[in-house]
Scaffold this motif. Structure first.
Motif, PDB file in Angstrom:
ATOM      1  N   GLY A 116      48.422 -31.414  11.824  1.00 50.59           N
ATOM      2  CA  GLY A 116      49.070 -31.249  10.523  1.00 50.59           C
ATOM      3  C   GLY A 116      48.108 -31.185   9.366  1.00 50.59           C
ATOM      4  N   LEU A 117      46.828 -31.546   9.608  1.00 46.32           N
ATOM      5  CA  LEU A 117      45.800 -31.440   8.577  1.00 46.32           C
ATOM      6  C   LEU A 117      44.751 -30.426   9.003  1.00 46.32           C
ATOM      7  CD1 LEU A 117      44.949 -35.117   7.505  1.00 46.32           C
ATOM      8  CD2 LEU A 117      46.428 -33.485   6.323  1.00 46.32           C
ATOM      9  N   SER A 118      44.296 -29.597   8.057  1.00 43.86           N
ATOM     10  CA  SER A 118      43.157 -28.726   8.304  1.00 43.86           C
ATOM     11  C   SER A 118      41.883 -29.469   7.912  1.00 43.86           C
ATOM     12  CB  SER A 118      43.283 -27.445   7.481  1.00 43.86           C
ATOM     13  OG  SER A 118      43.155 -27.733   6.090  1.00 43.86           O
ATOM     14  N   LEU A 119      40.733 -28.910   8.276  1.00 44.60           N
ATOM     15  CA  LEU A 119      39.473 -29.511   7.872  1.00 44.60           C
ATOM     16  C   LEU A 119      39.354 -29.549   6.353  1.00 44.60           C
ATOM     17  CD1 LEU A 119      37.057 -27.904  10.498  1.00 44.60           C
ATOM     18  CD2 LEU A 119      37.813 -30.295  10.421  1.00 44.60           C
ATOM     19  N   TYR A 120      39.874 -28.515   5.689  1.00 48.49           N
ATOM     20  CA  TYR A 120      39.873 -28.500   4.218  1.00 48.49           C
ATOM     21  C   TYR A 120      40.777 -29.610   3.678  1.00 48.49           C
ATOM     22  CZ  TYR A 120      40.536 -27.048  -0.611  1.00 48.49           C
ATOM     23  OH  TYR A 120      40.601 -27.038  -1.985  1.00 48.49           O
ATOM     24  N   ASP A 121      42.000 -29.715   4.217  1.00 53.68           N
ATOM     25  CA  ASP A 121      42.936 -30.762   3.775  1.00 53.68           C
ATOM     26  C   ASP A 121      42.303 -32.146   3.889  1.00 53.68           C
ATOM     27  OD1 ASP A 121      44.956 -28.862   3.416  1.00 53.68           O
ATOM     28  OD2 ASP A 121      45.832 -29.226   5.403  1.00 53.68           O
ATOM     29  N   ALA A 122      41.588 -32.354   4.995  1.00 52.80           N
ATOM     30  CA  ALA A 122      40.993 -33.676   5.239  1.00 52.80           C
ATOM     31  C   ALA A 122      40.028 -34.064   4.130  1.00 52.80           C
ATOM     32  CB  ALA A 122      40.272 -33.688   6.587  1.00 52.80           C
ATOM     33  N   MET A 123      39.318 -33.072   3.573  1.00 51.00           N
ATOM     34  CA  MET A 123      38.382 -33.390   2.501  1.00 51.00           C
ATOM     35  C   MET A 123      39.037 -33.324   1.123  1.00 51.00           C
ATOM     36  SD  MET A 123      35.539 -34.497   3.657  1.00 51.00           S
ATOM     37  CE  MET A 123      36.666 -35.419   4.733  1.00 51.00           C
ATOM     38  N   ALA A 124      40.137 -32.582   0.981  1.00 54.35           N
ATOM     39  CA  ALA A 124      40.920 -32.693  -0.249  1.00 54.35           C
ATOM     40  C   ALA A 124      41.451 -34.122  -0.371  1.00 54.35           C
ATOM     41  CB  ALA A 124      42.065 -31.688  -0.252  1.00 54.35           C
ATOM     42  N   LEU A 125      41.697 -34.754   0.767  1.00 58.62           N
ATOM     43  CA  LEU A 125      42.057 -36.177   0.798  1.00 58.62           C
ATOM     44  C   LEU A 125      40.784 -37.027   0.734  1.00 58.62           C
ATOM     45  CD1 LEU A 125      44.760 -35.891   3.578  1.00 58.62           C
ATOM     46  CD2 LEU A 125      45.195 -36.641   1.232  1.00 58.62           C
ATOM     47  N   GLY A 126      39.947 -36.929   1.746  1.00 58.01           N
ATOM     48  CA  GLY A 126      38.674 -37.629   1.781  1.00 58.01           C
ATOM     49  C   GLY A 126      38.808 -39.134   1.607  1.00 58.01           C
ATOM     50  N   THR A 127      37.725 -39.752   1.195  1.00 62.60           N
ATOM     51  CA  THR A 127      37.732 -41.201   0.974  1.00 62.60           C
ATOM     52  C   THR A 127      38.777 -41.593  -0.063  1.00 62.60           C
ATOM     53  OG1 THR A 127      35.448 -41.587   1.664  1.00 62.60           O
ATOM     54  CG2 THR A 127      36.358 -43.106   0.036  1.00 62.60           C
ATOM     55  N   ALA A 128      38.959 -40.751  -1.083  1.00 64.77           N
ATOM     56  CA  ALA A 128      39.952 -41.065  -2.124  1.00 64.77           C
ATOM     57  C   ALA A 128      41.351 -41.162  -1.521  1.00 64.77           C
ATOM     58  CB  ALA A 128      39.915 -40.009  -3.217  1.00 64.77           C
ATOM     59  N   GLY A 129      41.726 -40.171  -0.712  1.00 68.44           N
ATOM     60  CA  GLY A 129      43.047 -40.177  -0.092  1.00 68.44           C
ATOM     61  C   GLY A 129      43.202 -41.310   0.893  1.00 68.44           C
ATOM     62  N   PHE A 130      42.156 -41.548   1.693  1.00 67.34           N
ATOM     63  CA  PHE A 130      42.210 -42.645   2.645  1.00 67.34           C
ATOM     64  C   PHE A 130      42.381 -43.976   1.927  1.00 67.34           C
ATOM     65  CE2 PHE A 130      40.230 -45.955   5.213  1.00 67.34           C
ATOM     66  CZ  PHE A 130      40.914 -45.812   6.411  1.00 67.34           C
ATOM     67  N   THR A 131      41.648 -44.151   0.836  1.00 62.59           N
ATOM     68  CA  THR A 131      41.721 -45.405   0.079  1.00 62.59           C
ATOM     69  C   THR A 131      43.098 -45.590  -0.552  1.00 62.59           C
ATOM     70  OG1 THR A 131      39.360 -45.224  -0.411  1.00 62.59           O
ATOM     71  CG2 THR A 131      40.636 -46.759  -1.751  1.00 62.59           C
ATOM     72  N   ALA A 132      43.631 -44.527  -1.154  1.00 55.73           N
ATOM     73  CA  ALA A 132      44.963 -44.611  -1.757  1.00 55.73           C
ATOM     74  C   ALA A 132      46.011 -44.953  -0.698  1.00 55.73           C
ATOM     75  CB  ALA A 132      45.308 -43.301  -2.453  1.00 55.73           C
ATOM     76  N   ALA A 133      45.932 -44.270   0.443  1.00 54.43           N
ATOM     77  CA  ALA A 133      46.897 -44.529   1.510  1.00 54.43           C
ATOM     78  C   ALA A 133      46.755 -45.939   2.063  1.00 54.43           C
ATOM     79  CB  ALA A 133      46.729 -43.502   2.630  1.00 54.43           C
ATOM     80  N   ARG A 144      49.199 -41.461   8.928  1.00 52.05           N
ATOM     81  CA  ARG A 144      50.155 -41.515   7.808  1.00 52.05           C
ATOM     82  C   ARG A 144      49.862 -40.407   6.789  1.00 52.05           C
ATOM     83  NH1 ARG A 144      52.661 -46.461   6.592  1.00 52.05           N
ATOM     84  NH2 ARG A 144      53.784 -45.216   5.032  1.00 52.05           N
ATOM     85  N   LEU A 145      48.563 -40.138   6.557  1.00 50.25           N
ATOM     86  CA  LEU A 145      48.181 -39.088   5.614  1.00 50.25           C
ATOM     87  C   LEU A 145      48.582 -37.705   6.106  1.00 50.25           C
ATOM     88  CD1 LEU A 145      44.681 -40.379   4.498  1.00 50.25           C
ATOM     89  CD2 LEU A 145      46.575 -39.826   2.966  1.00 50.25           C
ATOM     90  N   ALA A 146      48.711 -37.558   7.412  1.00 51.41           N
ATOM     91  CA  ALA A 146      49.123 -36.264   7.977  1.00 51.41           C
ATOM     92  C   ALA A 146      50.633 -36.133   8.068  1.00 51.41           C
ATOM     93  CB  ALA A 146      48.510 -36.090   9.372  1.00 51.41           C
ATOM     94  N   THR A 147      51.355 -37.236   7.800  1.00 54.10           N
ATOM     95  CA  THR A 147      52.820 -37.213   7.964  1.00 54.10           C
ATOM     96  C   THR A 147      53.502 -37.660   6.675  1.00 54.10           C
ATOM     97  OG1 THR A 147      52.644 -39.401   9.049  1.00 54.10           O
ATOM     98  CG2 THR A 147      52.741 -37.450  10.479  1.00 54.10           C
ATOM     99  N   ASP A 148      54.071 -38.855   6.651  1.00 54.32           N
ATOM    100  CA  ASP A 148      54.923 -39.233   5.520  1.00 54.32           C
ATOM    101  C   ASP A 148      54.158 -39.469   4.232  1.00 54.32           C
ATOM    102  OD1 ASP A 148      53.932 -41.630   6.868  1.00 54.32           O
ATOM    103  OD2 ASP A 148      55.242 -42.779   5.546  1.00 54.32           O
ATOM    104  N   LEU A 149      52.870 -39.857   4.318  1.00 55.37           N
ATOM    105  CA  LEU A 149      52.099 -40.094   3.089  1.00 55.37           C
ATOM    106  C   LEU A 149      51.269 -38.878   2.670  1.00 55.37           C
ATOM    107  CD1 LEU A 149      50.796 -43.781   3.376  1.00 55.37           C
ATOM    108  CD2 LEU A 149      52.706 -42.900   2.019  1.00 55.37           C
TER     109      LEU A 149
END
Length: 331
Positions: free
Chosen positions: A118-135, A286-291
């Motif tokens: 559900g995540l592309s390599l680009y999506d993963a870095m659009a999230l990155g540490t910031a997205g991981f931390t927020a989630a 969670r970042l690839a699904t509901d979050l």
């Protein structure tokens, strides 16, 4: 690939400098998994490290970039094989271990997470540490009992990478989100991410913080620290929960114990740097699904690898908005 391009951070004559160099694989740090990097991203921490504005780098020289996504080239870890799409963030990456600002990276297998469906390599870095931390902040607050029906959640530093993503995630799963910002001009941007209310930091008198003020928030995601965090603690509702994520304003906290012992407020420290499996992989799921933030594309922009050094001053000056993805090799 005989040699590859990397952004190396060095110390020269007592000053921190960064610049592009050519490296070969023998110059990489030890690790089980060698990755052809597709994308990295820019975080405030990256800007502090690359410019020397913060005491972030723990050894020189060091390839910057605390995030990376890409494809496994070689692996001595049986969990990964050549061709696997993976993410590596946090731990010592980019601060004491060569990081994501290079076309090739080598890291320990325990620092690597498979790219979730559900995540592309680009999506993963659009999230990155910031997205991981927020989630991670959202997950920890949920574990502490936060639910949408408990009341509003305030997000500070809302236009930054973590703040923007937190607003988007929380709004998606049904929270009434109040975005606190010092940038009135970004009000429409924050509303577009799902903020129900915009609150200007200038409207708060931080010189007169009461030990206990009127309870307003069931939850809070704080990226600022300092007096803003002290004010948040004083205005939490009974049983409220705070995710302390950043210190963009100050690392100091001058408050009282009253919110914690009279209102049962919880202050949760969010350490995305060293949290391990299976928790790490679970947050990425969670970042690839509901979050998964519904406005991720709108809050992200792509820059070429060659343009990376010019972007750091934007972060240091506090002008950054949303997420910047670095196209190291693409994919």
């Amino acid at each position: 690939m005989d040699s590859f391009k990397a952004l190396l951070i060095e110390e020269r004559d007592g000053k921190v400098v960064n610049g592009f160099v050519r490296l070969n694989e023998s110059q990489l740090d030890a690790g089980d998994v060698t990755i052809r990097v597709a994308y990295s991203s820019v975080n405030y921490k990256d800007a502090l490290a690359a410019t020397g504005a913060g005491k972030i780098i723990r050894r020189f020289p060091c390839v910057g970039g605390i995030d990376l996504s890409g494809t496994v080239i070689a692996s001595g870890d049986t969990r990964f094989k050549p061709g696997d799409a993976v993410i590596a963030t946090s731990f010592d990456i980019g601060v004491a271990h060569h990081g994501g600002y290079a076309e090739i990276a080598r890291v320990p297998g325990d620092w690597v997470v498979p790219l979730p469906a559900g995540l592309s390599l680009y999506d993963a870095m659009a999230l990155g540490t910031a997205g991981f931390t927020a989630a991670l902040g959202v997950v920890r607050m949920e574990e502490n009992g936060l639910r949408p029906d408990k009341g509003p959640v305030i997000v500070t530093g809302a236009t930054g990478g973590v703040g923007s993503l937190a607003v988007d995630m929380l709004a998606k799963v049904g929270y009434h989100v109040v975005a606190l910002t010092g940038k009135e001009s970004e009000s429409e941007y924050l509303r577009s991410l799902g903020a129900a209310e915009i609150m200007l930091r200038q409207s708060i008198d931080l010189t007169k913080i009461r030990p206990l003020d009127r309870g307003r928030w069931a939850g809070a995601v704080d990226n600022l620290g300092g007096d803003v965090l002290a004010w948040i603690a004083s205005t939490m509702e009974q049983g409220g929960t705070i995710a302390s994520i950043g210190l963009a304003a100050s690392h100091k906290l001058n408050t009282t114990v009253m919110p914690f012992i009279l209102r049962g407020v919880s202050l949760l420290g969010i350490d995305s740097g060293y949290i391990r499996e299976p928790y790490r992989r679970g947050v990425w799921q969670r970042l690839a699904t509901d979050l998964r933030p519904p406005h991720l594309a709108a809050m992200s922009r792509r820059i070429a690898f060659a343009d990376l050094p010019a972007i750091f001053d934007e972060y240091i000056a506090g002008h950054a908005k949303g997420r910047v993805v670095v196209e190291v090799a693409g994919g």
